[in-house]
Each structure stands twice: as structure tokens, then as C-alpha cells.
Write an enzyme that holds these catalytic residues in place. Structure first.
Site, short mmCIF file in Angstrom:
data_model
loop_
_atom_site.label_atom_id
_atom_site.label_comp_id
_atom_site.label_asym_id
_atom_site.label_seq_id
_atom_site.Cartn_x
_atom_site.Cartn_y
_atom_site.Cartn_z
N SER A 1 0.82 -1.21 0.00
CA SER A 1 0.00 0.00 0.00
C SER A 1 0.86 1.27 0.00
O SER A 1 1.68 1.48 0.90
CB SER A 1 -0.89 -0.01 1.24
OG SER A 1 -1.42 1.28 1.48
N ASN A 2 0.65 2.09 -1.00
CA ASN A 2 1.32 3.40 -1.04
C ASN A 2 0.74 4.32 0.03
O ASN A 2 1.41 5.18 0.57
CB ASN A 2 1.12 4.04 -2.42
CG ASN A 2 1.67 3.17 -3.52
OD1 ASN A 2 2.87 2.91 -3.56
ND2 ASN A 2 0.81 2.69 -4.40
#
Ligand SMILES: *Cc1c(COP(=O)(O)O)cnc(C)c1O
Length: 326
Positions: A74-75
Site C-alpha cells: 500500500s502506497n
């Protein structure tokens, strides 16, 4: 009032420039890119804009601990961990199993940023979330939960303000953009663009390329975008109300599922790297740009249009997907 209070976390405005080399393949169009991969917070990305508002809300509520959740790559989790570090808050990330064998990409950076990491299985998401909140409260902490992707009413203001930013950039250069194309997944980028378009009387066509398939027909991505856009409008006492017609989502490029790299992403990542020296990411922007090129090939956009691709970041995930993208 058309804006909420926010705490600065990124470097804005992000660059806006022509896709000069790629444009020669499409002589009937003008192509631009907006570089939100360069927002400046721990390798950047679109979540930085939303977090400026969400962290302000956390500070206003005297929270000392941030919780958010996502996939291991997840960014959003990376940028949240970085924002927490910057503001001196503790950060707990709930990451979805399976736990990866290798520690790299965003997951590596979460660890480097000092975030506490917990694991959950999809079906126990809500219970794990509650368990962690109760545990932190019992320790005397004041936790603040940021939803997946930071996509709620408050997070929406990040991209509402981004629309004002692009308006100013276009006013300075005299360019006019007909279409904005980008990757839409948890909805907060999309809701913000729609709200900003209404608030600042803009006339761009906003086209989201849907990254995942809807699971619940009663709560589709489109429903969620409508809901949080309207909630955001009421936070600032605006009478803006949006409906299905305001939310254009293109759904043909997500069949493989979230995070599954197909030839579309592979080809597109390579094209942008080799033609423009730009890194997209295999999950979001690579899929969305690939979808955009496919729409171009099908003459979706009228000849003569000026089209802006909004780069939402994500390049750190390339390291995790290395063996699938080359
Ligand atoms: C989260 C993310 C998106 C999707 O944005 P949403 O606001 O969740 O719809 C697109 N691109 C990248 C790189 C992301 O990290």
C-alpha cells in the site's frame, strides 16, 4: 468557506508537463501529465494530499496515534507512516495477509519509517481494527483511524484543492484541458476532483479508470464516491450535491483483479519508462495509463482533445513486482 484547515506535508504545486515523446504517436491530440508521484513526502503519491487534511483532523482531536490499513504494498500506508513520523505521532498499520516473503517496496519503507505492523485476513478486517483501537486505548493512547486509502469526507479535500492548483497552472500557461484521466480505487481522489470541479467551476471531463472490481452491488465504488463527495460538501456547508452522472468510471481493465500484473500493465510500464523516463506503478497508474492508451486506440476521445493523465504515484511497488514487470 471552500476549504478545511490542513497541515502541510508535501511540496505543491506538483509539476505539470507535456508528454512530448509519446505525443508524437498521437499527432491529433495534446497529452499532458500531472506529477503527483512527486508530492515530496517519502517518495510521494496521491495519498499525501488527502493526509494533509486527515492528519490536521487527528491533531485537532488531540490524537497521538494513527491507525490505517491496506495491502502490504500500500502506497497509502507508506505515506501515512511518513506523515506520522514527521508530526511525531505513533503509527500502526494493519496490513492484509498473506505476509510477503520478501521485505521490499512499500513494506520495506513502512518498517524503515518505524511503523508498528499488524496482520489481518480480509474477513476479520473490522474485528482486528476494533481490537487494535481498544488495545491502544487501554494503553492510554488516543488513536485516530484513517480509512483505507484515506477516502472519506475529510480526505476528499486533498483533491478538491488539487483542482484549484491545476486551475492556477493552466491559467498561467494558457492551456485548456478537456479530459483528466487517472486511476480510481478507494474513491477519494475521484471524489475530490469532482468536488473541486464544482467548487471552482471547471469544465474538464473527469474519467476514472477503475482498478478493482466491485464486490458489493449495494455499495459500488461509484456509490462510495457519490456519498463521500456529498458528505464533504456538507462539511463546508455547500449545497453541492452530485449523482451518478457526475461520476465517470471505466470498468474494462480490472478483470485480472487487484495487484495482478497482466500484459497491459507490463507493456505500459515499459513504454512510459522507455519513451518518457517516467515510472508508473504496476497496480494503479500502470493499469490506468494502459486503459487510457486502449481508449485512445478506440477513439474514445474526440480528435483535437487535450488530455491530462494524473500520475498518482506508486513507483516503490515496482521493486516488489520486479520479476513480473520485466
Ligand atoms: C491509492 C492509489 C490510487 C487510487 O486512489 P484512490 O483515491 O484510492 O481512488 C491510485 N494510484 C496510486 C499509486 C495509489 O496509491
Amino acid at each position: 468557506m471552500i476549504d478545511l484547515k490542513y497541515c502541510p506535508l508535501g511540496f505543491f504545486p506538483t509539476p505539470l508537463h507535456k508528454l512530448g515523446n509519446l505525443n508524437s504517436n498521437f499527432p491529433d491530440y495534446k497529452l499532458f501529465i500531472k506529477r503527483d508521484d512527486q508530492t515530496g513526502l517519502a517518495l510521494g503519491g496521491n495519498k499525501t494530499r488527502k493526509l494533509e487534511y486527515l492528519f490536521q483532523d487527528a491533531l485537532d482531536k488531540d490524537s497521538d496515534t494513527i491507525i490505517t490499513l491496506g495491502a502490504p504494498q500500500s502506497n497509502h500506508c507508506r505515506q501515512t507512516a511518513a506523515a506520522a513520523t514527521k508530526l511525531g505521532l505513533e503509527c500502526h498499520l494493519l496490513l492484509r495477509e498473506p505476509k510477503p516473503m520478501d521485505i521490499n517496496g512499500n513494506y520495506l519503507m513502512d518498517k524503515m519509517l518505524g511503523a508498528y505492523i499488524h496482520w489481518f485476513q480480509q474477513e476479520e478486517m473490522k474485528s482486528k481494527e476494533e481490537e487494535l483501537i481498544n488495545h491502544l486505548k487501554a494503553e492510554g493512547k488516543k488513536p485516530y483511524l484513517i480509512p483505507i486509502g484515506g477516502s472519506n469526507d475529510i480526505g476528499t479535500f486533498g483533491y478538491a484543492r488539487a483542482m484549484k492548483e491545476i486551475k492556477q497552472q493552466l491559467d498561467e500557461t494558457g492551456e485548456k484541458i478537456d479530459y483528466i484521466v487517472f486511476a480510481s480505487c478507494s474513491g477519494g481522489t475521484h471524489s475530490g476532483m469532482i468536488l473541486g470541479k464544482k467548487l471552482f467551476n471547471l469544465d474538464h471531463n473527469i474519467i476514472g479508470i477503475s482498478i478493482t472490481k466491485d464486490i458489493d452491488p449495494e455499495n459500488t465504488l461509484q456509490d462510495h464516491i457519490i456519498k463521500i463527495t456529498n458528505e464533504a460538501a456538507s462539511l463546508i456547508n455547500s449545497n453541492i450535491k452530485v449523482n451518478k452522472n457526475d461520476v465517470v468510471l471505466i470498468d474494462g481493465y480490472n478483470d485480472a483483479g487487484y495487484g495482478v500484473v497482466t500484459d497491459l500493465e507490463k507493456h505500459t510500464l515499459s513504454l512510459l519508462a522507455k519513451k518518457e523516463g517516467i515510472f508508473l506503478d504496476p497496480v494503479y497508474s500502470g493499469r490506468a495509463f494502459g486503459g487510457f492508451l486502449d481508449l485512445m486506440s478506440k477513439n474514445y476521445f474526440p480528435k483535437g482533445s487535450t488530455i491530462l493523465f494524473w500520475h498518482t504515484g506508486g513507483a516503490p511497488a515496482n521493486f516488489h513486482y520486479a520479476d513480473q514487470i520485466l
